[in-house]
Design a protein around this motif. Structure first.
Motif, short mmCIF file in Angstrom:
data_model
loop_
_atom_site.label_atom_id
_atom_site.label_comp_id
_atom_site.label_asym_id
_atom_site.label_seq_id
_atom_site.Cartn_x
_atom_site.Cartn_y
_atom_site.Cartn_z
N UNK B 81 0.83 -1.20 0.00
CA UNK B 81 0.00 0.00 0.00
C UNK B 81 0.87 1.26 0.00
N UNK B 82 1.89 1.24 0.84
CA UNK B 82 2.80 2.39 0.93
C UNK B 82 3.55 2.56 -0.38
N UNK B 83 4.02 1.43 -0.94
CA UNK B 83 4.77 1.49 -2.20
C UNK B 83 3.89 2.03 -3.32
N UNK B 84 2.63 1.62 -3.32
CA UNK B 84 1.70 2.06 -4.35
C UNK B 84 1.46 3.56 -4.24
N UNK B 85 1.35 4.05 -3.01
CA UNK B 85 1.13 5.48 -2.79
C UNK B 85 2.29 6.30 -3.32
N UNK B 86 3.49 5.70 -3.31
CA UNK B 86 4.66 6.42 -3.81
C UNK B 86 4.89 6.15 -5.28
N UNK B 87 4.02 5.37 -5.90
CA UNK B 87 4.14 5.09 -7.33
C UNK B 87 5.24 4.12 -7.70
N UNK B 88 5.61 3.23 -6.77
CA UNK B 88 6.64 2.23 -7.07
C UNK B 88 5.97 0.90 -7.40
N UNK B 89 6.73 0.04 -8.06
CA UNK B 89 6.21 -1.31 -8.34
C UNK B 89 6.96 -2.37 -7.54
N UNK B 90 8.00 -1.93 -6.83
CA UNK B 90 8.76 -2.86 -5.98
C UNK B 90 8.73 -2.35 -4.55
N UNK B 91 8.53 -3.27 -3.63
CA UNK B 91 8.54 -2.90 -2.22
C UNK B 91 9.99 -2.79 -1.77
N UNK B 92 10.39 -1.59 -1.38
CA UNK B 92 11.77 -1.37 -0.94
C UNK B 92 11.83 -1.27 0.58
N UNK B 93 13.06 -1.19 1.05
CA UNK B 93 13.26 -1.13 2.49
C UNK B 93 12.54 0.03 3.15
N UNK B 94 12.53 1.17 2.47
CA UNK B 94 11.89 2.36 3.07
C UNK B 94 10.40 2.14 3.29
N UNK B 95 9.76 1.46 2.34
CA UNK B 95 8.32 1.19 2.50
C UNK B 95 8.09 0.27 3.68
N UNK B 96 8.96 -0.72 3.77
CA UNK B 96 8.85 -1.70 4.85
C UNK B 96 9.06 -1.03 6.21
N UNK B 97 10.03 -0.12 6.23
CA UNK B 97 10.32 0.57 7.49
C UNK B 97 9.13 1.39 7.96
N UNK B 98 8.41 1.95 7.01
CA UNK B 98 7.27 2.80 7.37
C UNK B 98 6.17 2.02 8.08
N UNK B 99 5.95 0.76 7.65
CA UNK B 99 4.84 0.01 8.22
C UNK B 99 5.25 -0.80 9.45
N UNK B 100 6.56 -0.90 9.66
CA UNK B 100 7.06 -1.80 10.69
C UNK B 100 6.57 -1.48 12.11
N UNK B 101 6.62 -0.24 12.56
CA UNK B 101 6.18 0.02 13.95
C UNK B 101 4.75 -0.42 14.23
N UNK B 102 3.84 -0.03 13.35
CA UNK B 102 2.44 -0.38 13.57
C UNK B 102 2.23 -1.89 13.46
N UNK B 103 2.96 -2.51 12.53
CA UNK B 103 2.84 -3.96 12.35
C UNK B 103 3.23 -4.71 13.63
N UNK B 104 4.35 -4.25 14.22
CA UNK B 104 4.83 -4.93 15.43
C UNK B 104 3.89 -4.67 16.60
N UNK B 105 3.22 -3.51 16.59
CA UNK B 105 2.25 -3.26 17.65
C UNK B 105 1.01 -4.11 17.48
N UNK B 106 0.68 -4.42 16.22
CA UNK B 106 -0.56 -5.14 15.94
C UNK B 106 -0.44 -6.64 16.15
N UNK B 107 0.79 -7.14 16.15
CA UNK B 107 0.93 -8.61 16.27
C UNK B 107 1.66 -9.02 17.55
#
Lengths: 142, 107
Positions: B81-107
């Protein structure tokens, strides 16, 4: 545990030998951990790629390795927590309830996992209960 | 065959669990033997503890597999979702970093 007891004894008598043994043990532990890590990586990459494909995305290799590490740590934490919950319940066997307790924080995850656990329980009941149902079937429900 | 490799295997997870449990058991017995007389602890608690190691139900194992699968799919979907918002077709480290805090809180 027996090898641990042996190690304890060598430590008392001969320090050098124990250090070597300890290093070997540590190496063995590390390699078995890496092997498990690799096996988990296969599953993680397959799952991640399938999901990414659905979204029309690709996943970079750096993200993949990060995700694998994360999943492995997640599995380790799951193991520790589930064991503690089982011990708290006075059991030596981890049950579905313990896993559900680990997932208690997220309501959506909990709901979907609980549904799955119920389906497991039902399919288990069905085996022996089918015969009983047939016997009861003669009696009208109303 | 595709199906076999495409999901988390209960056997793999079981081995990981056993590995972790063996380590915690070892740590605990070491702590015990540090406190008490080492020879008494080794003789008394050693074999009996090993035979009573933690075990896992097959249903619980399958449930854990599903939990891990949800974790991975959720991580990739959020990052996508984050990668799509930035117009990328590959999920890069920066996209992953953005979602990481909330992901770890949710699981």
């Amino acid at each position: 545990m027996e090898s641990g007891a042996g190690g304890e004894r060598t430590r008392d008598s001969d320090g050098d030998c124990d250090m070597e043994e300890y290093g070997q043990l540590q190496q063995q532990l590390h390699s078995s951990k890496m092997r498990l890590h690799d096996r988990l990586q296969v599953a993680t990459i397959a799952t991640a790629e399938r999901t990414a494909h659905k979204c029309g995305m690709k996943v970079s290799s750096r993200v993949m390795s990060a995700l694998t590490d994360l999943t492995f740590k997640f599995a380790e934490r799951l193991a520790v927590d589930a064991e503690l919950f089982a011990q708290h319940a006075g059991r030596k066997k981890v049950d579905t309830d313990d896993v559900l307790l680990v997932a208690r924080r997220n309501e959506d995850v909990l709901a979907s996992l609980r549904l799955l656990a119920q389906s497991f329980a039902k399919s288990k009941e069905k085996g022996p209960e089918k015969k009983r149902k047939k016997a009861v079937a003669d009696v009208p429900d109303t | 065959m595709e199906h076999l490799t495409s999901t988390f295997q209960p056997e793999t997870l079981q081995e990981i669990f056993k590995f972790v449990w063996a380590q915690t058991a070892k740590k605990r017995s070491k702590e015990d033997s540090d406190e008490a007389d080492p020879e008494v602890a080794a003789a008394g608690a050693g074999p009996s503890k090993k035979s009573r190691g933690t075990n896992i139900n097959s249903d619980a194992l399958k449930l854990s597999c599903e939990y891990l699968r949800l974790f991975v799919t959720e991580a990739v979907e959020r990052a996508a979702l984050v990668a799509e918002a930035e117009g990328c077709t590959t999920i890069e480290g920066t996209h992953f970093e953005r979602i990481l805090p909330q992901l770890l809180l949710d699981f």
